[in-house]
Design an enzyme around this catalytic site. Structure first.
Site, mmCIF file in Angstrom:
data_model
loop_
_atom_site.group_PDB
_atom_site.id
_atom_site.type_symbol
_atom_site.label_atom_id
_atom_site.label_comp_id
_atom_site.label_asym_id
_atom_site.label_seq_id
_atom_site.Cartn_x
_atom_site.Cartn_y
_atom_site.Cartn_z
ATOM 1 N N THR A 122 0.859 -1.191 0.000
ATOM 2 C CA THR A 122 0.000 0.000 0.000
ATOM 3 C C THR A 122 0.888 1.232 0.000
ATOM 4 O OG1 THR A 122 -1.656 -1.223 1.190
ATOM 5 C CG2 THR A 122 -1.816 1.169 1.310
ATOM 6 N N GLU A 151 -3.392 -4.700 -3.058
ATOM 7 C CA GLU A 151 -3.926 -5.965 -2.563
ATOM 8 C C GLU A 151 -4.960 -5.684 -1.472
ATOM 9 O OE1 GLU A 151 -3.451 -9.106 -3.750
ATOM 10 O OE2 GLU A 151 -5.134 -9.174 -2.389
ATOM 11 N N LEU A 153 -6.346 -8.152 0.572
ATOM 12 C CA LEU A 153 -6.549 -9.332 1.412
ATOM 13 C C LEU A 153 -6.610 -8.987 2.903
ATOM 14 C CD1 LEU A 153 -3.571 -10.057 2.746
ATOM 15 C CD2 LEU A 153 -3.174 -10.983 0.470
ATOM 16 N N ARG A 154 -7.400 -9.803 3.609
ATOM 17 C CA ARG A 154 -7.520 -9.651 5.069
ATOM 18 C C ARG A 154 -6.719 -10.747 5.740
ATOM 19 N NH1 ARG A 154 -13.653 -10.680 5.253
ATOM 20 N NH2 ARG A 154 -12.898 -11.869 3.507
ATOM 21 N N PHE A 252 -18.878 -5.153 8.000
ATOM 22 C CA PHE A 252 -18.106 -4.109 8.698
ATOM 23 C C PHE A 252 -18.984 -3.154 9.495
ATOM 24 C CE2 PHE A 252 -13.563 -4.567 7.843
ATOM 25 C CZ PHE A 252 -13.647 -5.750 7.145
ATOM 26 N N HIS A 254 -19.844 -4.334 12.659
ATOM 27 C CA HIS A 254 -19.799 -5.035 13.929
ATOM 28 C C HIS A 254 -19.107 -4.133 14.959
ATOM 29 C CE1 HIS A 254 -20.532 -8.930 15.778
ATOM 30 N NE2 HIS A 254 -19.585 -8.534 16.609
ATOM 31 N N CYS A 263 -3.185 -2.541 8.806
ATOM 32 C CA CYS A 263 -3.611 -1.695 7.677
ATOM 33 C C CYS A 263 -4.437 -0.485 8.083
ATOM 34 C CB CYS A 263 -4.417 -2.530 6.683
ATOM 35 S SG CYS A 263 -3.397 -3.741 5.850
#
Ligand code: UDX
Length: 440
Positions: A122, A151, A153-154, A252, A254, A263
């Site tokens: 990033t 990217e 990805l989590r 998202f 929660h 990140c």
């Protein structure tokens, strides 16, 4: 096709392993000899479900290899991905790009023919341009293109996210580079993954805007949760009630102890700085950063209040210390500030986490680390669930009551049903829902 992946952190290692699974020949390069030795041995430097199997399988099939020698690693590659770290720079919150630029210089020296250099880390808007400048300066006659390919990805579901992404973003105006990127992602194109082709700057900004939007969504529901507690509303019903509106979406939303990880904290801060420097501060983002930072301390206060405002001689059990489940990553985890806050107030802390304790021990002092959840709760005046690991979702309530000194649960992830816990004889505090079992 052949690619080189520079950097074997989360993004580099997962992307490299996944490309090799697509049948691409991948060489992962890292300066850290210990890491490369581990990987060659089939041992992972990070905990990520499914990664070890993928690496071992593709090393065996000859599609994946590791080296510390960048020159050797990039030889013959159609594309070279820069996937090195971009940590927050100390003091000013800017992304530290020194590793990216160093990689660009080394790549430039090693290249022979036309190659696509891809920034996967990033990186702030304008980094691609600087990478291009560095390569052109180092090798004035070389043909190359610099592409941005962020990217999304989590951690914890990184492989699934790579293999089945919502979209792929590719920032370049070069047809030649676009064609190579298209070929690399062909297996995903076949499963109809949308590909967004755009300019390099736009692609760089998309990554920051995506992460910041998600961080804002979480922060929004967290503030609504605080309001819910004051007006006797239920944040989970609010989240469902608004999330079913397709324009908002259910994910998202929660409520919890604040976002952490490698990140969101770093990227929100970096975007805020970029905007300030561009002379157009993003006031929403500035507020999100502040609200989230304050929230972590606020969570310690919530626990202290649940224990009757004085915890100076009390023992608090903490279940889960990583910033989310299925990772051993402690970066910016809310547990760090929460535990520090409890200790400042005089509490003794006992803690257990399935994967994060080794890392946590380097960050937290005076914590009694335990072998399992029940050992952590032994003799505790209250237990706090900080990370929603599956193994904490069905705790034996009877056993908890037997081992704990007083039956108080502070559930910062809302993983239990408030009335069931109260019926089992606990005082139960969660986020954005009424406390239960506190009648006396
Ligand atoms: C995130 C982005 O999701 C991913 O696209 C990007 O590439 C990297 O950053 P990650 O940091 O691995 O991924 O975790 P994520 O699942 O997004 O969670 C981030 C933080 O937000 C965690 O601390 C999590 O507990 C918190 N969170 C998430 C909430 O508090 N509530 C939610 O509803 C979702």
């Amino acid at each position: 096709m052949r690619v080189a992946m520079i950097g074997t952190g989360y993004v580099g290692l997962v992307s490299g392993a996944c490309f090799s699974e697509f049948g691409v020949d991948v060489t992962c390069v890292d300066k850290d000899q210990v890491k490369i030795d581990m990987l060659e041995d089939g041992r992972m430097p990070i905990y990520e479900p499914g990664l070890e199997e993928l690496v071992i399988k593709n090393v065996a099939s000859g599609h994946l290899s590791f080296t510390t020698d960048l020159k050797e690693g990039v030889h013959g590659a159609d594309a070279i991905f820069i996937a090195v770290g971009t940590p927050s720079r100390r003091g000013d919150g800017h992304a530290d790009l020194s590793y990216v630029y160093e990689a660009a210089r080394e790549i430039a020296e090693a290249l022979r023919d036309y190659t696509v250099v891809v920034t996967k880390s990033t990186v702030p808007v304008g980094t691609g341009r600087e990478v291009e400048r560095i390569i052109a300066e180092t090798r004035p006659n070389l043909e190359f293109d610099v592409v941005s390919n962020p990217e999304f990805l989590r951690e914890g579901s990184a492989i699934e996210d790579f293999m089945r992404p919502d979209r792929i973003v590719i920032g370049t105006k070069s047809d030649r580079a676009q064609e190579i990127m298209r070929q690399l992602y062909r297996p995903l194109y076949l499963i109809e993954t949308p590909i967004v082709f755009t300019s390099r700057q736009t692609s760089e900004l998309i990554k920051y805007a995506a992460n910041t939007f998600l961080a804002t969504k979480i922060t929004f529901i967290n503030e609504i949760a605080d309001l819910c507690e004051l007006v006797e509303a239920d944040v989970q019903d609010v989240a469902r009630g608004i999330g079913l509106d397709g324009r908002i979406g259910r994910k998202f939303l929660h409520a919890g102890p604040g976002y952490g990880g490698s990140c969101f904290p770093k990227d929100t801060l970096a975007l805020a700085r970029t905007a300030q420097e561009a002379g157009r501060p993003l006031r929403i983002v500035d507020t999100v950063v502040k609200v989230n930072a304050d929230r972590k301390t606020q969570m310690a206060e919530k626990i202290i209040a649940a224990c009757g405002d004085d915890i100076s001689s009390k023992t608090i059990a903490i279940l889960g210390v990583t910033f989310k489940p299925n990772t051993d990553d402690m970066r910016e985890s809310p547990s760090i500030d929460i535990i520090a806050g409890l200790q400042r107030a005089g509490a003794k802390v006992r803690a257990y986490d399935p994967e994060g304790m080794q890392e946590a021990q380097t960050l937290l002092d005076n914590v009694q680390w335990c072998d399992d959840a029940y050992q952590a709760m032994a003799g505790a005046h209250a237990v706090t669930i900080v990370t929603e690991w599956n193994q904490f979702r069905a705790l034996d309530l009877q056993r908890m009551k037997e081992v704990m000194r007083s039956p108080i649960i502070v559930d910062l992830r809302n993983i239990y049903n408030p009335s069931e816990i109260a019926e089992a004889g606990f005082r139960y505090y969660s986020v954005g829902r009424a406390a239960t079992g506190c009648a006396d």
